[in-house]
Motif scaffolding. Structure first.
Motif, short mmCIF file in Angstrom:
data_model
loop_
_atom_site.label_atom_id
_atom_site.label_comp_id
_atom_site.label_asym_id
_atom_site.label_seq_id
_atom_site.Cartn_x
_atom_site.Cartn_y
_atom_site.Cartn_z
N CYS A 20 11.15 23.33 -23.16
CA CYS A 20 10.32 22.14 -23.33
C CYS A 20 10.19 21.37 -22.04
CB CYS A 20 10.94 21.24 -24.40
SG CYS A 20 11.00 22.02 -26.02
N ASP A 22 8.79 19.68 -19.01
CA ASP A 22 7.44 19.28 -18.63
C ASP A 22 7.21 19.70 -17.19
OD1 ASP A 22 5.01 18.12 -18.13
OD2 ASP A 22 5.70 16.06 -18.34
N SER A 25 5.77 16.84 -14.63
CA SER A 25 6.39 15.53 -14.41
C SER A 25 6.70 15.34 -12.92
CB SER A 25 7.68 15.41 -15.23
OG SER A 25 8.69 16.25 -14.69
N ASP A 53 -1.25 15.33 -13.97
CA ASP A 53 -0.52 16.24 -13.08
C ASP A 53 -0.84 15.96 -11.61
OD1 ASP A 53 -3.06 17.25 -13.60
OD2 ASP A 53 -2.44 19.33 -13.46
#
Length: 89
Positions: A20, A22, A25, A53
């Motif tokens: 999970c 990211d 980030s 992003d």
């Protein structure tokens, strides 16, 4: 009904296996400089820092600005943007 349970189980296991984290980030980009340079360069060339992003890659570049590889990555990104903008890609 069995097919639905099997498909749901496969999807659940697949999503758990991929993790999970990211990958867009600020912290992720700070730990993955090559990806940070690539995304920053893409956003700079496209004159578009609106996507999250792109904002995060720019923030990571700013936070890591004193590291030698980041200094070189920023120079390379700017050079690529200039080349593309004057049509010399």
């Amino acid at each position: 009904m069995k097919k639905i349970i099997v498909v749901a189980s496969v999807l659940l296991i697949g999503s758990m296996a991929t993790g999970c984290e990211d990958k867009t980030s600020v912290e992720w980009y700070m730990s993955h400089h090559e990806d940070m340079f690539a995304k920053y360069t893409e956003c700079l060339v496209n004159h578009n820092f609106i996507p999250t992003d792109c904002q995060n890659s720019r923030s990571a570049m700013n936070r890591e600005h004193d590291k030698p590889d980041v200094i070189e990555g920023l120079k390379a990104a700017r050079k690529k943007a200039i080349q593309v903008n004057i049509g010399g890609e």
